[in-house]
Design an enzyme around this catalytic site. Structure first.
Site, short mmCIF file in Angstrom:
data_model
loop_
_atom_site.label_atom_id
_atom_site.label_comp_id
_atom_site.label_asym_id
_atom_site.label_seq_id
_atom_site.Cartn_x
_atom_site.Cartn_y
_atom_site.Cartn_z
N CYS A 113 0.81 -1.23 0.00
CA CYS A 113 0.00 0.00 0.00
C CYS A 113 0.84 1.27 0.00
O CYS A 113 0.38 2.33 -0.42
CB CYS A 113 -0.95 0.01 1.19
SG CYS A 113 -2.15 -1.32 1.09
N HIS A 252 -3.10 7.51 1.72
CA HIS A 252 -3.54 6.18 1.31
C HIS A 252 -4.95 5.95 1.85
O HIS A 252 -5.24 6.26 3.00
CB HIS A 252 -2.58 5.13 1.88
CG HIS A 252 -3.06 3.73 1.69
ND1 HIS A 252 -3.52 3.27 0.48
CD2 HIS A 252 -3.20 2.70 2.57
CE1 HIS A 252 -3.89 2.01 0.61
NE2 HIS A 252 -3.71 1.65 1.87
N ASN A 282 -10.00 0.43 -0.72
CA ASN A 282 -8.54 0.44 -0.61
C ASN A 282 -7.95 -0.17 -1.87
O ASN A 282 -8.09 -1.38 -2.10
CB ASN A 282 -8.14 -0.36 0.64
CG ASN A 282 -6.63 -0.40 0.86
OD1 ASN A 282 -5.85 -0.06 -0.03
ND2 ASN A 282 -6.23 -0.84 2.03
O1 UT7 Z 1 -3.95 -0.80 3.37
C1 UT7 Z 1 -3.12 -1.37 4.30
C2 UT7 Z 1 -3.43 -0.94 5.62
N1 UT7 Z 1 -4.68 -1.51 6.06
C3 UT7 Z 1 -5.36 -0.87 6.93
O2 UT7 Z 1 -5.00 0.23 7.28
C4 UT7 Z 1 -6.58 -1.52 7.54
C5 UT7 Z 1 -6.61 -1.16 8.99
N2 UT7 Z 1 -7.73 -1.73 9.73
C6 UT7 Z 1 -9.00 -1.34 9.56
O3 UT7 Z 1 -9.31 -0.53 8.71
C7 UT7 Z 1 -10.04 -1.87 10.53
O4 UT7 Z 1 -9.39 -2.53 11.61
C8 UT7 Z 1 -11.02 -2.86 9.85
C9 UT7 Z 1 -11.97 -2.08 8.95
C10 UT7 Z 1 -10.28 -3.91 9.09
C11 UT7 Z 1 -11.89 -3.54 10.92
O5 UT7 Z 1 -12.54 -2.57 11.73
P1 UT7 Z 1 -12.52 -2.71 13.31
O6 UT7 Z 1 -13.34 -1.63 13.85
O7 UT7 Z 1 -11.06 -2.76 13.72
O8 UT7 Z 1 -13.25 -4.07 13.54
P2 UT7 Z 1 -12.73 -5.41 14.23
O9 UT7 Z 1 -11.70 -6.08 13.38
O10 UT7 Z 1 -12.36 -5.08 15.64
O11 UT7 Z 1 -14.04 -6.28 14.21
C12 UT7 Z 1 -15.22 -5.91 14.96
C13 UT7 Z 1 -16.31 -6.94 14.72
C14 UT7 Z 1 -15.82 -8.37 14.89
O12 UT7 Z 1 -16.85 -9.10 15.51
P3 UT7 Z 1 -16.74 -9.46 17.09
O13 UT7 Z 1 -15.48 -10.28 17.23
O14 UT7 Z 1 -16.66 -8.14 17.80
O15 UT7 Z 1 -18.00 -10.22 17.33
C15 UT7 Z 1 -15.67 -8.86 13.47
O16 UT7 Z 1 -15.85 -10.26 13.35
O17 UT7 Z 1 -16.78 -6.83 13.38
C16 UT7 Z 1 -16.79 -8.13 12.77
N3 UT7 Z 1 -16.56 -7.98 11.34
C17 UT7 Z 1 -17.54 -7.76 10.45
N4 UT7 Z 1 -18.86 -7.64 10.59
C18 UT7 Z 1 -19.59 -7.40 9.49
C19 UT7 Z 1 -15.37 -8.00 10.68
N5 UT7 Z 1 -15.58 -7.80 9.37
C20 UT7 Z 1 -16.90 -7.65 9.19
C21 UT7 Z 1 -17.71 -7.40 8.08
N6 UT7 Z 1 -19.05 -7.29 8.27
N7 UT7 Z 1 -17.21 -7.27 6.84
#
Ligand code: UT7
Length: 325
Positions: A113, A252, A282
Protein backbone atom coordinates in the site's frame (compact mmCIF):
# COMPACT_ATOMS: atom_id res chain seq x y z
CA UNK A 1 19.74 17.91 -11.34
CA UNK A 2 18.33 19.16 -8.05
CA UNK A 3 14.99 17.36 -8.04
CA UNK A 4 11.81 16.76 -9.96
CA UNK A 5 8.39 18.28 -10.37
CA UNK A 6 4.92 17.08 -11.27
CA UNK A 7 3.80 17.64 -14.88
CA UNK A 8 0.56 15.64 -15.01
CA UNK A 9 -1.67 13.01 -13.44
CA UNK A 10 -4.07 10.34 -14.69
CA UNK A 11 -6.10 7.44 -13.37
CA UNK A 12 -8.10 4.43 -14.48
CA UNK A 13 -10.79 2.33 -12.83
CA UNK A 14 -12.41 -0.92 -13.95
CA UNK A 15 -15.89 -0.48 -15.39
CA UNK A 16 -17.65 -2.75 -12.92
CA UNK A 17 -18.76 -1.18 -9.63
CA UNK A 18 -19.64 -3.49 -6.72
CA UNK A 19 -21.71 -1.96 -3.89
CA UNK A 20 -21.71 -3.00 -0.26
CA UNK A 21 -25.23 -4.38 -0.69
CA UNK A 22 -24.02 -6.68 -3.47
CA UNK A 23 -21.36 -8.07 -1.11
CA UNK A 24 -23.91 -8.41 1.67
CA UNK A 25 -25.96 -10.66 -0.62
CA UNK A 26 -23.00 -13.08 -0.75
CA UNK A 27 -21.32 -12.95 2.67
CA UNK A 28 -22.29 -12.18 6.27
CA UNK A 29 -21.82 -8.40 6.22
CA UNK A 30 -23.89 -5.24 5.76
CA UNK A 31 -23.68 -1.84 4.12
CA UNK A 32 -24.15 -0.34 7.59
CA UNK A 33 -21.12 -2.18 9.10
CA UNK A 34 -18.83 -1.40 6.15
CA UNK A 35 -19.76 2.31 6.00
CA UNK A 36 -19.55 2.80 9.77
CA UNK A 37 -16.20 0.98 10.23
CA UNK A 38 -14.44 2.05 7.01
CA UNK A 39 -16.33 4.76 5.07
CA UNK A 40 -16.39 2.47 2.01
CA UNK A 41 -19.61 2.50 -0.05
CA UNK A 42 -18.45 0.80 -3.25
CA UNK A 43 -15.37 -0.47 -5.09
CA UNK A 44 -14.38 -1.09 -8.73
CA UNK A 45 -13.55 -4.70 -9.61
CA UNK A 46 -11.54 -5.72 -12.69
CA UNK A 47 -13.34 -7.80 -15.30
CA UNK A 48 -12.16 -10.06 -18.10
CA UNK A 49 -9.33 -8.44 -20.01
CA UNK A 50 -8.63 -5.88 -17.29
CA UNK A 51 -5.31 -6.45 -15.52
CA UNK A 52 -2.86 -4.41 -13.48
CA UNK A 53 -0.92 -3.63 -16.67
CA UNK A 54 -3.98 -2.52 -18.69
CA UNK A 55 -5.17 -0.25 -15.87
CA UNK A 56 -1.64 1.12 -15.42
CA UNK A 57 -1.34 1.81 -19.15
CA UNK A 58 -4.71 3.65 -19.24
CA UNK A 59 -3.71 5.79 -16.26
CA UNK A 60 -0.29 6.47 -17.82
CA UNK A 61 -1.84 7.63 -21.13
CA UNK A 62 -4.11 10.06 -19.27
CA UNK A 63 -1.17 11.40 -17.23
CA UNK A 64 0.84 11.93 -20.44
CA UNK A 65 -2.12 13.76 -22.04
CA UNK A 66 -2.44 15.92 -18.94
CA UNK A 67 1.28 16.74 -19.11
CA UNK A 68 1.09 17.47 -22.86
CA UNK A 69 3.69 14.79 -23.56
CA UNK A 70 3.95 11.61 -25.64
CA UNK A 71 5.38 8.21 -24.64
CA UNK A 72 8.60 9.09 -26.50
CA UNK A 73 9.28 11.75 -23.84
CA UNK A 74 9.49 9.10 -21.08
CA UNK A 75 12.81 7.51 -20.09
CA UNK A 76 11.81 5.90 -16.81
CA UNK A 77 8.72 3.90 -15.78
CA UNK A 78 8.24 2.77 -12.21
CA UNK A 79 5.15 0.71 -11.38
CA UNK A 80 4.26 0.18 -7.73
CA UNK A 81 2.22 -3.00 -7.44
CA UNK A 82 1.72 -6.06 -5.26
CA UNK A 83 -0.49 -7.67 -7.91
CA UNK A 84 1.69 -7.82 -11.05
CA UNK A 85 0.35 -9.46 -14.22
CA UNK A 86 3.18 -12.03 -14.00
CA UNK A 87 5.78 -12.94 -11.39
CA UNK A 88 8.20 -11.61 -14.01
CA UNK A 89 8.88 -9.63 -16.10
CA UNK A 90 7.97 -6.43 -14.32
CA UNK A 91 4.55 -4.97 -15.08
CA UNK A 92 6.43 -1.73 -15.89
CA UNK A 93 7.92 -3.44 -18.96
CA UNK A 94 4.42 -4.39 -20.15
CA UNK A 95 3.31 -0.79 -19.71
CA UNK A 96 6.41 0.42 -21.57
CA UNK A 97 5.68 -1.92 -24.47
CA UNK A 98 1.97 -0.98 -24.56
CA UNK A 99 2.90 2.70 -24.68
CA UNK A 100 5.58 2.02 -27.32
CA UNK A 101 8.48 3.74 -25.58
CA UNK A 102 10.83 0.76 -25.24
CA UNK A 103 14.49 1.28 -24.44
CA UNK A 104 14.41 3.35 -21.26
CA UNK A 105 14.37 2.16 -17.65
CA UNK A 106 11.33 0.16 -16.44
CA UNK A 107 10.88 -1.76 -13.20
CA UNK A 108 8.37 -2.54 -10.45
CA UNK A 109 8.47 -1.58 -6.79
CA UNK A 110 6.92 -3.92 -4.20
CA UNK A 111 5.96 -2.04 -1.04
CA UNK A 112 2.25 -2.89 -1.12
CA UNK A 113 0.00 0.00 0.00
CA UNK A 114 2.94 2.39 0.41
CA UNK A 115 4.36 1.31 -2.96
CA UNK A 116 3.55 4.62 -4.64
CA UNK A 117 5.50 6.52 -1.97
CA UNK A 118 8.48 4.18 -2.50
CA UNK A 119 8.11 4.58 -6.28
CA UNK A 120 7.92 8.37 -6.29
CA UNK A 121 10.95 8.71 -3.97
CA UNK A 122 12.91 6.24 -6.14
CA UNK A 123 11.98 8.01 -9.38
CA UNK A 124 12.81 11.42 -7.86
CA UNK A 125 16.24 10.07 -6.83
CA UNK A 126 16.94 8.61 -10.29
CA UNK A 127 15.89 11.85 -11.98
CA UNK A 128 18.29 13.73 -9.69
CA UNK A 129 21.18 11.55 -10.91
CA UNK A 130 20.38 12.39 -14.53
CA UNK A 131 19.66 8.75 -15.49
CA UNK A 132 16.40 9.95 -17.09
CA UNK A 133 14.71 13.29 -17.74
CA UNK A 134 11.03 12.38 -17.44
CA UNK A 135 9.38 9.56 -15.54
CA UNK A 136 6.01 7.87 -15.33
CA UNK A 137 5.35 6.78 -11.76
CA UNK A 138 2.34 4.50 -11.51
CA UNK A 139 0.48 2.75 -8.72
CA UNK A 140 -1.69 -0.06 -10.11
CA UNK A 141 -3.43 -3.01 -8.49
CA UNK A 142 -5.98 -5.76 -8.97
CA UNK A 143 -6.35 -6.80 -5.34
CA UNK A 144 -9.68 -8.48 -6.19
CA UNK A 145 -7.53 -11.33 -7.58
CA UNK A 146 -5.76 -12.03 -4.25
CA UNK A 147 -8.74 -11.67 -1.92
CA UNK A 148 -10.36 -14.55 -0.11
CA UNK A 149 -13.95 -13.74 -1.07
CA UNK A 150 -15.24 -15.81 1.86
CA UNK A 151 -13.27 -13.78 4.44
CA UNK A 152 -15.56 -10.89 5.37
CA UNK A 153 -12.82 -9.25 7.46
CA UNK A 154 -10.78 -8.47 4.32
CA UNK A 155 -12.78 -8.86 1.10
CA UNK A 156 -15.06 -5.88 1.74
CA UNK A 157 -12.10 -3.51 2.12
CA UNK A 158 -10.31 -3.55 -1.24
CA UNK A 159 -10.83 -2.50 -4.86
CA UNK A 160 -8.93 -2.32 -8.16
CA UNK A 161 -7.54 0.68 -10.05
CA UNK A 162 -4.50 2.65 -11.16
CA UNK A 163 -3.10 6.15 -10.87
CA UNK A 164 -0.11 7.72 -12.59
CA UNK A 165 2.00 10.86 -12.44
CA UNK A 166 4.56 12.33 -14.81
CA UNK A 167 7.67 13.77 -13.19
CA UNK A 168 10.35 15.90 -14.87
CA UNK A 169 13.91 16.50 -13.67
CA UNK A 170 14.75 20.07 -12.73
CA UNK A 171 18.13 21.69 -13.12
CA UNK A 172 20.20 23.93 -10.85
CA UNK A 173 18.46 27.03 -9.58
CA UNK A 174 14.91 25.82 -10.25
CA UNK A 175 14.10 24.31 -6.88
CA UNK A 176 15.81 26.44 -4.30
CA UNK A 177 12.81 27.80 -2.45
CA UNK A 178 9.95 25.88 -0.85
CA UNK A 179 7.49 27.98 -2.91
CA UNK A 180 8.92 26.59 -6.20
CA UNK A 181 7.17 23.56 -7.76
CA UNK A 182 8.74 20.17 -7.05
CA UNK A 183 9.16 17.35 -4.58
CA UNK A 184 10.44 19.05 -1.43
CA UNK A 185 11.06 16.08 0.88
CA UNK A 186 10.38 12.33 1.14
CA UNK A 187 10.84 9.76 3.92
CA UNK A 188 10.44 5.97 3.73
CA UNK A 189 10.40 3.30 6.45
CA UNK A 190 9.93 -0.44 6.86
CA UNK A 191 9.58 -2.82 9.80
CA UNK A 192 9.82 -6.46 8.74
CA UNK A 193 8.95 -7.66 12.25
CA UNK A 194 5.29 -6.85 11.48
CA UNK A 195 5.08 -9.32 8.55
CA UNK A 196 2.30 -11.43 10.07
CA UNK A 197 -0.13 -8.55 10.56
CA UNK A 198 -0.63 -8.04 6.81
CA UNK A 199 0.63 -10.47 4.18
CA UNK A 200 -0.30 -12.84 1.37
CA UNK A 201 -0.16 -16.54 2.29
CA UNK A 202 1.48 -17.66 -0.94
CA UNK A 203 4.19 -16.89 -3.45
CA UNK A 204 6.39 -18.49 -6.10
CA UNK A 205 9.25 -19.42 -3.78
CA UNK A 206 7.23 -20.49 -0.75
CA UNK A 207 4.05 -22.26 -1.90
CA UNK A 208 4.19 -21.97 -5.70
CA UNK A 209 0.72 -20.43 -5.48
CA UNK A 210 -0.46 -16.82 -5.64
CA UNK A 211 -2.05 -16.95 -2.18
CA UNK A 212 -4.63 -14.76 -0.47
CA UNK A 213 -4.41 -11.56 1.54
CA UNK A 214 -4.49 -12.01 5.33
CA UNK A 215 -4.76 -9.13 7.78
CA UNK A 216 -5.17 -8.50 11.49
CA UNK A 217 -7.05 -5.29 10.82
CA UNK A 218 -7.36 -3.90 14.33
CA UNK A 219 -3.59 -4.13 14.93
CA UNK A 220 -2.75 -2.66 11.50
CA UNK A 221 -5.07 0.24 12.30
CA UNK A 222 -3.25 0.97 15.57
CA UNK A 223 0.20 0.95 13.92
CA UNK A 224 -1.02 2.99 10.93
CA UNK A 225 -2.05 6.06 12.92
CA UNK A 226 1.23 6.12 14.92
CA UNK A 227 3.57 5.43 11.96
CA UNK A 228 1.83 7.88 9.66
CA UNK A 229 1.83 10.77 12.10
CA UNK A 230 5.52 10.11 12.88
CA UNK A 231 6.57 10.12 9.20
CA UNK A 232 4.46 13.19 8.47
CA UNK A 233 6.25 15.07 11.25
CA UNK A 234 9.62 13.97 9.80
CA UNK A 235 8.79 15.27 6.32
CA UNK A 236 7.38 18.53 7.71
CA UNK A 237 10.64 19.05 9.62
CA UNK A 238 12.84 18.08 6.64
CA UNK A 239 11.01 20.57 4.42
CA UNK A 240 11.20 23.34 7.04
CA UNK A 241 7.45 24.04 6.94
CA UNK A 242 4.70 23.83 9.53
CA UNK A 243 1.63 21.57 9.36
CA UNK A 244 -0.52 24.67 8.84
CA UNK A 245 1.29 25.40 5.53
CA UNK A 246 -0.06 22.18 3.96
CA UNK A 247 -2.92 22.82 1.54
CA UNK A 248 -3.92 19.19 0.94
CA UNK A 249 -3.18 15.79 2.40
CA UNK A 250 -3.58 12.98 -0.12
CA UNK A 251 -3.44 9.86 2.05
CA UNK A 252 -3.54 6.18 1.31
CA UNK A 253 -7.24 5.32 1.33
CA UNK A 254 -7.54 2.33 3.68
CA UNK A 255 -10.13 3.52 6.14
CA UNK A 256 -11.85 6.88 6.65
CA UNK A 257 -11.25 6.54 10.39
CA UNK A 258 -7.47 6.29 9.84
CA UNK A 259 -7.60 9.40 7.63
CA UNK A 260 -9.53 11.34 10.27
CA UNK A 261 -7.33 10.18 13.18
CA UNK A 262 -4.07 11.01 11.35
CA UNK A 263 -5.26 14.47 10.30
CA UNK A 264 -6.44 15.16 13.86
CA UNK A 265 -3.06 14.13 15.34
CA UNK A 266 -1.38 16.55 12.94
CA UNK A 267 -3.87 19.33 13.71
CA UNK A 268 -5.04 19.50 10.09
CA UNK A 269 -8.67 20.30 9.26
CA UNK A 270 -10.62 17.34 7.79
CA UNK A 271 -11.60 19.56 4.80
CA UNK A 272 -7.94 19.49 3.70
CA UNK A 273 -7.90 15.69 3.43
CA UNK A 274 -8.71 14.20 0.01
CA UNK A 275 -11.09 11.27 0.54
CA UNK A 276 -11.88 8.71 -2.16
CA UNK A 277 -12.15 5.58 0.00
CA UNK A 278 -15.95 5.85 -0.20
CA UNK A 279 -15.87 5.33 -3.99
CA UNK A 280 -12.67 3.33 -4.58
CA UNK A 281 -12.17 1.39 -1.30
CA UNK A 282 -8.54 0.44 -0.61
CA UNK A 283 -6.71 0.13 -3.95
CA UNK A 284 -3.30 -0.39 -2.27
CA UNK A 285 -0.49 1.28 -4.28
CA UNK A 286 -3.02 2.90 -6.62
CA UNK A 287 -4.92 4.80 -3.95
CA UNK A 288 -2.64 7.83 -3.51
CA UNK A 289 -2.16 8.66 -7.24
CA UNK A 290 -5.87 7.94 -7.86
CA UNK A 291 -6.89 10.39 -5.13
CA UNK A 292 -4.32 12.95 -6.34
CA UNK A 293 -5.74 12.77 -9.86
CA UNK A 294 -9.34 13.08 -8.66
CA UNK A 295 -8.54 16.18 -6.58
CA UNK A 296 -6.51 17.83 -9.38
CA UNK A 297 -9.20 17.19 -11.99
CA UNK A 298 -12.10 18.43 -9.82
CA UNK A 299 -10.15 21.65 -9.21
CA UNK A 300 -9.43 21.23 -5.50
CA UNK A 301 -5.64 20.92 -5.89
CA UNK A 302 -4.38 23.94 -7.82
CA UNK A 303 -0.95 24.92 -9.16
CA UNK A 304 1.16 26.26 -6.30
CA UNK A 305 -0.56 24.14 -3.61
CA UNK A 306 1.54 22.30 -1.05
CA UNK A 307 0.47 18.66 -1.10
CA UNK A 308 1.42 15.89 1.32
CA UNK A 309 1.22 12.29 0.11
CA UNK A 310 1.35 9.50 2.70
CA UNK A 311 0.76 5.75 2.97
CA UNK A 312 1.33 2.69 5.12
CA UNK A 313 0.98 -0.98 4.21
CA UNK A 314 2.20 -4.57 4.40
CA UNK A 315 5.74 -5.19 5.57
CA UNK A 316 5.11 -2.93 7.36
CA UNK A 317 6.22 -0.19 5.01
CA UNK A 318 5.28 3.47 5.24
CA UNK A 319 6.32 6.82 3.86
CA UNK A 320 5.40 10.38 2.94
CA UNK A 321 6.34 12.92 0.26
CA UNK A 322 5.73 16.64 0.23
CA UNK A 323 5.41 18.40 -3.11
CA UNK A 324 4.55 21.80 -4.45
CA UNK A 325 2.35 21.18 -7.52
O1 UT7 B 1 -3.95 -0.80 3.37
C1 UT7 B 1 -3.12 -1.37 4.30
C2 UT7 B 1 -3.43 -0.94 5.62
N1 UT7 B 1 -4.68 -1.51 6.06
C3 UT7 B 1 -5.36 -0.87 6.93
O2 UT7 B 1 -5.00 0.23 7.28
C4 UT7 B 1 -6.58 -1.52 7.54
C5 UT7 B 1 -6.61 -1.16 8.99
N2 UT7 B 1 -7.73 -1.73 9.73
C6 UT7 B 1 -9.00 -1.34 9.56
O3 UT7 B 1 -9.31 -0.53 8.71
C7 UT7 B 1 -10.04 -1.87 10.53
O4 UT7 B 1 -9.39 -2.53 11.61
C8 UT7 B 1 -11.02 -2.86 9.85
C9 UT7 B 1 -11.97 -2.08 8.95
C10 UT7 B 1 -10.28 -3.91 9.09
C11 UT7 B 1 -11.89 -3.54 10.92
O5 UT7 B 1 -12.54 -2.57 11.73
P1 UT7 B 1 -12.52 -2.71 13.31
O6 UT7 B 1 -13.34 -1.63 13.85
O7 UT7 B 1 -11.06 -2.76 13.72
O8 UT7 B 1 -13.25 -4.07 13.54
P2 UT7 B 1 -12.73 -5.41 14.23
O9 UT7 B 1 -11.70 -6.08 13.38
O10 UT7 B 1 -12.36 -5.08 15.64
O11 UT7 B 1 -14.04 -6.28 14.21
C12 UT7 B 1 -15.22 -5.91 14.96
C13 UT7 B 1 -16.31 -6.94 14.72
C14 UT7 B 1 -15.82 -8.37 14.89
O12 UT7 B 1 -16.85 -9.10 15.51
P3 UT7 B 1 -16.74 -9.46 17.09
O13 UT7 B 1 -15.48 -10.28 17.23
O14 UT7 B 1 -16.66 -8.14 17.80
O15 UT7 B 1 -18.00 -10.22 17.33
C15 UT7 B 1 -15.67 -8.86 13.47
O16 UT7 B 1 -15.85 -10.26 13.35
O17 UT7 B 1 -16.78 -6.83 13.38
C16 UT7 B 1 -16.79 -8.13 12.77
N3 UT7 B 1 -16.56 -7.98 11.34
C17 UT7 B 1 -17.54 -7.76 10.45
N4 UT7 B 1 -18.86 -7.64 10.59
C18 UT7 B 1 -19.59 -7.40 9.49
C19 UT7 B 1 -15.37 -8.00 10.68
N5 UT7 B 1 -15.58 -7.80 9.37
C20 UT7 B 1 -16.90 -7.65 9.19
C21 UT7 B 1 -17.71 -7.40 8.08
N6 UT7 B 1 -19.05 -7.29 8.27
N7 UT7 B 1 -17.21 -7.27 6.84
Amino acid sequence: MTGSRLLGTGSALPERIVTNDELAAQIDTSDEWIVERTGIRQRHIAGDGETTATLATDAARKALDDAGLTPADIGLIVVATATPDNTFPATATKVQNALGCNGGIAFDVAAVCSGFLYAIATADSLLKTGMATRALVIGAETFSRILDWEDRTTCVLFGDGAGAVVLEAQGEGTQQASDAPGILASRLHADGAQHDLLYVDGGPSSTQTVGHLRMKGREVFRHAVVNLSDVLHEVIEDAGISAGDIDWIVPHQANKRILDATAKKLGIAPEKVVVTVDRHANTSAASVPLALDVARRDGRIKPGDLVMLEAMGGGFTWGASLLRV
